[in-house]
Design an enzyme around this catalytic site. Sequence first.
Site, PDB file in Angstrom:
ATOM      1  N   TYR A 101      -1.303  -0.129  10.273  1.00  0.00           N
ATOM      2  CA  TYR A 101      -1.586  -0.779   8.981  1.00  0.00           C
ATOM      3  C   TYR A 101      -0.409  -0.588   8.004  1.00  0.00           C
ATOM      4  O   TYR A 101       0.076  -1.546   7.405  1.00  0.00           O
ATOM      5  CB  TYR A 101      -2.872  -0.194   8.388  1.00  0.00           C
ATOM      6  CG  TYR A 101      -3.145  -0.596   6.960  1.00  0.00           C
ATOM      7  CD1 TYR A 101      -3.684  -1.833   6.654  1.00  0.00           C
ATOM      8  CD2 TYR A 101      -2.856   0.281   5.897  1.00  0.00           C
ATOM      9  CE1 TYR A 101      -3.928  -2.209   5.334  1.00  0.00           C
ATOM     10  CE2 TYR A 101      -3.098  -0.083   4.582  1.00  0.00           C
ATOM     11  CZ  TYR A 101      -3.639  -1.331   4.305  1.00  0.00           C
ATOM     12  OH  TYR A 101      -3.874  -1.692   3.000  1.00  0.00           O
ATOM     13  N   ILE A 112     -17.609  15.134   4.731  1.00  0.00           N
ATOM     14  CA  ILE A 112     -16.254  15.429   4.238  1.00  0.00           C
ATOM     15  C   ILE A 112     -15.369  15.632   5.469  1.00  0.00           C
ATOM     16  O   ILE A 112     -15.630  16.528   6.285  1.00  0.00           O
ATOM     17  CB  ILE A 112     -16.236  16.686   3.342  1.00  0.00           C
ATOM     18  CG1 ILE A 112     -17.030  16.413   2.053  1.00  0.00           C
ATOM     19  CG2 ILE A 112     -14.803  17.088   3.020  1.00  0.00           C
ATOM     20  CD1 ILE A 112     -16.974  17.546   1.035  1.00  0.00           C
ATOM     21  N   SER A 130       0.833  -1.206   0.000  1.00  0.00           N
ATOM     22  CA  SER A 130       0.000   0.000   0.000  1.00  0.00           C
ATOM     23  C   SER A 130       0.865   1.252   0.000  1.00  0.00           C
ATOM     24  O   SER A 130       1.993   1.250   0.521  1.00  0.00           O
ATOM     25  CB  SER A 130      -0.853  -0.028   1.273  1.00  0.00           C
ATOM     26  OG  SER A 130      -1.390   1.242   1.532  1.00  0.00           O
ATOM     27  N   LYS A 190       2.425  -3.466   6.439  1.00  0.00           N
ATOM     28  CA  LYS A 190       2.789  -3.705   5.039  1.00  0.00           C
ATOM     29  C   LYS A 190       4.306  -3.602   4.857  1.00  0.00           C
ATOM     30  O   LYS A 190       4.919  -4.394   4.145  1.00  0.00           O
ATOM     31  CB  LYS A 190       2.076  -2.695   4.124  1.00  0.00           C
ATOM     32  CG  LYS A 190       0.557  -2.809   4.108  1.00  0.00           C
ATOM     33  CD  LYS A 190       0.098  -4.091   3.448  1.00  0.00           C
ATOM     34  CE  LYS A 190      -1.413  -4.208   3.384  1.00  0.00           C
ATOM     35  NZ  LYS A 190      -1.875  -5.528   2.929  1.00  0.00           N
ATOM     36  N   GLY A 241      -4.230  11.118  10.902  1.00  0.00           N
ATOM     37  CA  GLY A 241      -3.458  10.250  10.011  1.00  0.00           C
ATOM     38  C   GLY A 241      -3.731  10.462   8.534  1.00  0.00           C
ATOM     39  O   GLY A 241      -3.080   9.856   7.697  1.00  0.00           O
TER      40      GLY A 241
HETATM   41  N1  LIG Z   1      -8.683  -1.208  -1.304  1.00  0.00           N
HETATM   42  C1  LIG Z   1      -7.628  -0.410  -1.427  1.00  0.00           C
HETATM   43  O1  LIG Z   1      -7.741   0.742  -1.861  1.00  0.00           O
HETATM   44  C2  LIG Z   1      -6.253  -0.908  -1.045  1.00  0.00           C
HETATM   45  C3  LIG Z   1      -5.170  -0.012  -1.129  1.00  0.00           C
HETATM   46  C4  LIG Z   1      -3.894  -0.461  -0.794  1.00  0.00           C
HETATM   47  C5  LIG Z   1      -3.705  -1.783  -0.406  1.00  0.00           C
HETATM   48  N2  LIG Z   1      -4.775  -2.636  -0.316  1.00  0.00           N
HETATM   49  C6  LIG Z   1      -4.532  -4.023   0.100  1.00  0.00           C
HETATM   50  O2  LIG Z   1      -5.081  -4.880  -0.868  1.00  0.00           O
HETATM   51  C7  LIG Z   1      -5.569  -6.075  -0.262  1.00  0.00           C
HETATM   52  C8  LIG Z   1      -7.007  -6.287  -0.676  1.00  0.00           C
HETATM   53  O3  LIG Z   1      -7.785  -5.161  -0.300  1.00  0.00           O
HETATM   54  P1  LIG Z   1      -9.367  -5.147  -0.555  1.00  0.00           P
HETATM   55  O4  LIG Z   1      -9.798  -3.749  -0.644  1.00  0.00           O
HETATM   56  O5  LIG Z   1      -9.688  -6.090  -1.638  1.00  0.00           O
HETATM   57  O6  LIG Z   1      -9.870  -5.726   0.850  1.00  0.00           O
HETATM   58  P2  LIG Z   1     -11.060  -6.741   1.153  1.00  0.00           P
HETATM   59  O7  LIG Z   1     -11.314  -6.633   2.622  1.00  0.00           O
HETATM   60  O8  LIG Z   1     -12.188  -6.565   0.212  1.00  0.00           O
HETATM   61  O9  LIG Z   1     -10.389  -8.162   0.855  1.00  0.00           O
HETATM   62  C9  LIG Z   1      -9.560  -8.814   1.778  1.00  0.00           C
HETATM   63  C10 LIG Z   1     -10.097 -10.231   1.936  1.00  0.00           C
HETATM   64  O10 LIG Z   1      -9.227 -10.904   2.847  1.00  0.00           O
HETATM   65  C11 LIG Z   1     -10.025 -11.739   3.665  1.00  0.00           C
HETATM   66  N3  LIG Z   1      -9.297 -11.988   4.913  1.00  0.00           N
HETATM   67  C12 LIG Z   1      -8.786 -11.094   5.796  1.00  0.00           C
HETATM   68  N4  LIG Z   1      -8.150 -11.734   6.775  1.00  0.00           N
HETATM   69  C13 LIG Z   1      -8.247 -13.062   6.515  1.00  0.00           C
HETATM   70  C14 LIG Z   1      -7.789 -14.234   7.166  1.00  0.00           C
HETATM   71  N5  LIG Z   1      -7.103 -14.198   8.290  1.00  0.00           N
HETATM   72  N6  LIG Z   1      -8.050 -15.434   6.574  1.00  0.00           N
HETATM   73  C15 LIG Z   1      -8.747 -15.511   5.426  1.00  0.00           C
HETATM   74  N7  LIG Z   1      -9.223 -14.437   4.769  1.00  0.00           N
HETATM   75  C16 LIG Z   1      -8.966 -13.230   5.317  1.00  0.00           C
HETATM   76  C17 LIG Z   1     -11.321 -10.988   3.874  1.00  0.00           C
HETATM   77  O11 LIG Z   1     -12.392 -11.889   4.180  1.00  0.00           O
HETATM   78  C18 LIG Z   1     -11.502 -10.288   2.526  1.00  0.00           C
HETATM   79  O12 LIG Z   1     -12.347 -11.043   1.668  1.00  0.00           O
HETATM   80  C19 LIG Z   1      -5.360  -5.903   1.220  1.00  0.00           C
HETATM   81  O13 LIG Z   1      -4.166  -6.554   1.588  1.00  0.00           O
HETATM   82  C20 LIG Z   1      -5.220  -4.404   1.393  1.00  0.00           C
HETATM   83  O14 LIG Z   1      -4.427  -4.080   2.506  1.00  0.00           O
HETATM   84  C21 LIG Z   1      -6.044  -2.213  -0.624  1.00  0.00           C
END
Ligand SMILES: NC(=O)c1ccc[n+]([C@@H]2O[C@H](COP(=O)([O-])OP(=O)(O)OC[C@H]3O[C@@H](n4cnc5c(N)ncnc54)[C@H](O)[C@@H]3O)[C@@H](O)[C@H]2O)c1
Length: 324
Positions: free
Chosen positions: A142, A207, A118, A146, A284
């Site tokens: 968080y 906002i 991220s 990462k 933050g």
């Molecule tokens: N959405 C964003 O804008 C964004 C930005 C930067 C990084 N990320 C990273 O991308 C990844 C996906 O993000 P997202 O928005 O799709 O999130 P999301 O919450 O939709 O998907 C994450 C999935 O992981 C599963 N999960 C979490 N912990 C678990 C565990 N212990 N065992 C099994 N399943 C588990 C959840 O059930 C969920 O379905 C994450 O690692 C997040 O940190 C997301």
Amino acid sequence: MQKTILIPGGAGYIGSHTAYLMQKLGYKIIILDKFIHNQKFDHNWATVIKADFADKNILEQIFTENNIEAVMHFAAFIEVGESVKKPKDFYENNVIKTLNLLDTMLKYNVKKFVFSSSCAVYGNPIKLPLDENHPTNPISPYGKNKLIVEFALQDYFNAYNLQYVSLRYFNAAGALPTIGLGEQHNPETHIIPLILRAIKNKKIFKIFGSNYNTPDKTCIRDYIHVLDIAQAHVLALKYLENTARSNIFNLGTGHGYSVKEMVEHAQKICKQELLIENCDARAGDVDILVANYNKAKENLGWEPKFSSLDNILQSALEWENRIK
Ligand SMILES: NC(=O)c1ccc[n+]([C@@H]2O[C@H](COP(=O)([O-])OP(=O)(O)OC[C@H]3O[C@@H](n4cnc5c(N)ncnc54)[C@H](O)[C@@H]3O)[C@@H](O)[C@H]2O)c1
């Protein structure tokens, strides 16, 4: 045996779009996800195992019974504010369990890993747009989660040759409504679904912060279509297959939109006014986050193709209308 991609977190927002693209390329997909959002996922193009990705027995079974080519790891707790309140849960889920996963990979000699990192690893920008050489000073647990995993990956690559690509996403947005894929976070904290729901339900949209150091005083973010992120995973796997290297890449568009600009665009697309309440800034939240994605362009041949604001908002709107 068919080449298989293991996708922890593959029933989530970004993981599901990536899983969809990977199966189209002919890979067998195994999704390992415990559905923390109670989200719907009824697609027959993936094998779905509803479990914690730290469940050793299940992992052993998956690695024994399949020809795992690579692991694309999306599973994490994702809410920055929550990570400040519950760092213990976040370190356990996002760091410790990820290290366990890497160790199981080593045990079964699976050595290709794509990691969902991220832009939160950077902290407060010193220089914009952010490139991968920008200092990393995460300000939330968080973001630290990462970065810790990225450090571990570096060391595992050096010591055990476990190859990785770490993709530092900026703000994922948009959907693939025609395939039945989109954002299903619970609770939802992301701006676009919140704006669209507020417009539709004639509710107030808050906002957070109107004194940022930006032209219209609201904070600016770089929105990247989820399909562009998914495509970067396809290219990251190619990179791992075609080189002996590991690497870290930003995924953003190089262009930022303020909260106010996002609100205006959404109103135009929905042809409706939004009720707005100006609230205090959240701890933050930094003024501006915008990516320099040249490194991904040069090394992966990746460029955002679907990330115009219109496309992001239209696809998200169509998705919101479908899930209600
Ligand atoms: N959405 C964003 O804008 C964004 C930005 C930067 C990084 N990320 C990273 O991308 C990844 C996906 O993000 P997202 O928005 O799709 O999130 P999301 O919450 O939709 O998907 C994450 C999935 O992981 C599963 N999960 C979490 N912990 C678990 C565990 N212990 N065992 C099994 N399943 C588990 C959840 O059930 C969920 O379905 C994450 O690692 C997040 O940190 C997301």
